[in-house]
Scaffold this active site. Structure first.
Site, short mmCIF file in Angstrom:
data_model
loop_
_atom_site.label_atom_id
_atom_site.label_comp_id
_atom_site.label_asym_id
_atom_site.label_seq_id
_atom_site.Cartn_x
_atom_site.Cartn_y
_atom_site.Cartn_z
N LYS A 150 22.94 71.70 29.83
CA LYS A 150 24.23 71.19 29.36
C LYS A 150 25.30 71.20 30.46
O LYS A 150 26.25 70.44 30.41
CB LYS A 150 24.68 71.94 28.12
CG LYS A 150 23.75 71.65 26.96
CD LYS A 150 24.27 72.10 25.63
CE LYS A 150 23.37 71.63 24.51
NZ LYS A 150 22.02 72.24 24.52
C1 LIG Z 1 20.97 71.73 23.87
C2 LIG Z 1 19.59 72.12 24.29
C3 LIG Z 1 18.47 71.36 23.92
C4 LIG Z 1 18.56 70.14 23.03
O1 LIG Z 1 19.19 69.07 23.65
P1 LIG Z 1 19.72 67.81 22.80
O2 LIG Z 1 20.51 67.00 23.73
O3 LIG Z 1 20.55 68.40 21.68
O4 LIG Z 1 18.52 67.10 22.25
C5 LIG Z 1 17.22 71.76 24.41
N1 LIG Z 1 17.09 72.87 25.17
C6 LIG Z 1 18.13 73.64 25.52
C7 LIG Z 1 17.91 74.84 26.34
C8 LIG Z 1 19.43 73.29 25.10
O5 LIG Z 1 20.48 74.05 25.46
#
Ligand SMILES: *Cc1c(COP(=O)(O)O)cnc(C)c1O
Length: 471
Positions: A113
């Site tokens: 993120k």
């Molecule tokens: C947020 C997240 C996801 C999921 O990603 P999306 O964009 O919501 O599909 C998967 N793995 C981790 C470690 C995350 O922080």
């Protein structure tokens, strides 16, 4: 470039207008009117660019209301080796013949993120300064989103963050990451309750329009178009690293929750990047896997949402999925409304199994899916450690499992690494009996002083806290 709403609202907006917004006024999600097409000559030019310049080139196709020099400076300031650990920013590592991990988790909070949120922080600061405005970001987190938002917004002018989280429910490492921040513009609010209580509070505050306006409340949730756009860049960067020329197809597997990450892959593919397959990997919360297998999209109730060992994928409905379905039904907004407003609203599900469009998900758009359990996750973590001396986190393990089921000889498969194992140490210890390595800058963070307030699961209490800290 103009942006439209998936639900057919007549307004068209530009990038900076939707930058600070959430949903479109009709409840839809914003998408560009068209996907800019990237030809082979452009791919050839982009192949050798450093990551920040590649980001600038891709963003430029979607952003025409920030002067080029400013956008370039924002990209250069965001994607540095200092912040992301390497010059490649998203280095690719080959596990075995044809199977790669793309590292997206070497940013400040060790989850993918950061890739988008770090850019968002700089874009917000730029745009707010230009408008002479302020923004108070209110969010709910069970871990990864909240910390990524706080590390992106800390110290930024014009922005405050009020982040609610369920008291005592995050991993000790995640708590320490967030609560140890001492920046005056970051406010951690531990709510006596569960994650759903936090989300309900954010909804209640956002629905109080007078309060929202007076205190300039905004969000940074995963439906934000700028976040999605930032993620498109690493599909190109991964592609270039996995191939020697621009005529080779590559597949990606994406550990998925809200469908934000893999939706960026869909956008990259629509732009003409030679992606063969996009594999959506889910855990026991398999709403998306069910759709791609059966054509039925059935959202789950909170009580039917499992708490799993890949918690960042524990979702009951995938908030970005509407973007893909809009393309799937040929951008027919009336049909989209029927599915997401009428059918989902009335019955909690929609069924495309008999619709010719459903076949297109695999045939035209290249989607496949897979699902993992806790046992699969542990097995995959062990296997990867044993055979390749590489530690992976539980979410990446979900990805690797789904990827192995979809391998095609001769087509590189890139699995997106969405977090580092240290963030989810308990599961790694369960699999291997040993603690994952911890990057130096996080040594001893659990012992740092904590900056957090405890509040009851009550929107009024949160509003009062925000009002008190806004002058
Ligand atoms: C947020 C997240 C996801 C999921 O990603 P999306 O964009 O919501 O599909 C998967 N793995 C981790 C470690 C995350 O922080």
């Amino acid at each position: 470039m103009n942006y439209l709403s998936t639900r057919g609202h007549a307004d068209r907006k530009r990038f900076c207008e939707i930058l600070l917004e959430g949903l479109a006024p009709d409840g839809g999600l914003y998408l560009p009117e068209t996907y800019p097409q990237v030809d082979t000559a452009t791919l050839a030019k982009w192949r050798t660019l450093p990551y920040n310049e590649l980001a600038f080139e891709i963003l430029s196709l979607y952003v025409d209301d920030i002067p080029a020099a400013d956008l370039k400076a924002i990209c250069a300031k965001t994607y540095t080796a200092e912040v992301f650990g390497t010059d490649e920013i998203v280095p690719l590592r080959e596990l075995e013949d044809g199977v790669y991990l793309e590292a997206l988790s070497n940013g400040p909070t060790l989850a993918f993120k950061d890739m988008a949120m770090q850019l968002l922080g700089n874009l917000f600061e730029y745009e707010l300064a230009r408008r002479g405005a302020e923004l108070n970001i209110l969010g709910a987190t069970s871990g990864d989103t909240g910390s990524a938002a706080e590390y992106a917004m800390r110290g930024k002018k014009g922005v405050r963050v009020f982040m609610t989280s369920p008291d005592g429910r995050m991993s000790p490492f995640q708590q320490a990451q967030m609560f140890s921040l001492q920046d005056a513009n970051i406010h951690n609010i531990a709510i006596t309750g569960v994650f759903d209580d936090c989300q309900d509070i954010v909804k209640a505050v956002s629905n109080d329009l007078a309060f929202k306006r007076k205190y300039r409340i905004g969000t940074v949730n995963s439906i934000n178009w700028a976040r999605l756009l930032a993620q498109v860049v690493y599909y190109f960067a991964g592609y270039f690293q996995a191939t020697a020329s621009n005529d080779k197809p590559v597949s990606f597997t994406v550990p998925s929750g809200n469908f934000g990450n893999v939706c960026a892959g869909h956008v990259a593919r629509m732009m003409g990047l030679p992606i063969q397959t996009l594999v959506v990997a889910t855990n026991e919360n398999d709403v998306l896997d069910e759709f791609f297998r059966t054509g039925v999209y059935r959202v789950r109730a909170a009580v039917d949402t499992h708490e799993t060992s890949s918690p960042s994928m524990d979702i009951s409905k995938a908030s970005n999925f509407e973007r893909f379905v809009f393309d799937l039904v040929g951008r027919d907004a009336a049909r989209l409304r029927q599915l997401f407003v009428d059918d989902l609203g009335l019955t909690g599900s929609f069924d495309l199994s008999a619709d010719p469009a459903f076949k297109q998900a695999a045939e035209r758009f290249g989607f496949r899916s897979g699902r993992s359990t806790h046992a699969d996750r542990l097995a995959m973590i062990r296997d990867t450690e044993k055979r390749f001396a590489t530690l992976i986190d539980p979410h990446t393990a979900d990805g690797l499992k789904a990827a192995r089921e979809q391998l095609v000889p001769g087509v590189p498969m890139v699995v997106l690494e969405t977090a580092l194992p240290i963030k989810f140490a308990a599961t790694v210890v369960e699999a291997l009996g040993e603690e994952p390595a911890r990057p130096k800058k996080f040594e001893g963070i659990e012992a740092l002083p904590k900056r957090v307030v405890q509040l009851p699961a009550d929107a009024e209490a949160v509003k009062a806290y925000i009002a008190q800290h806004c002058d």
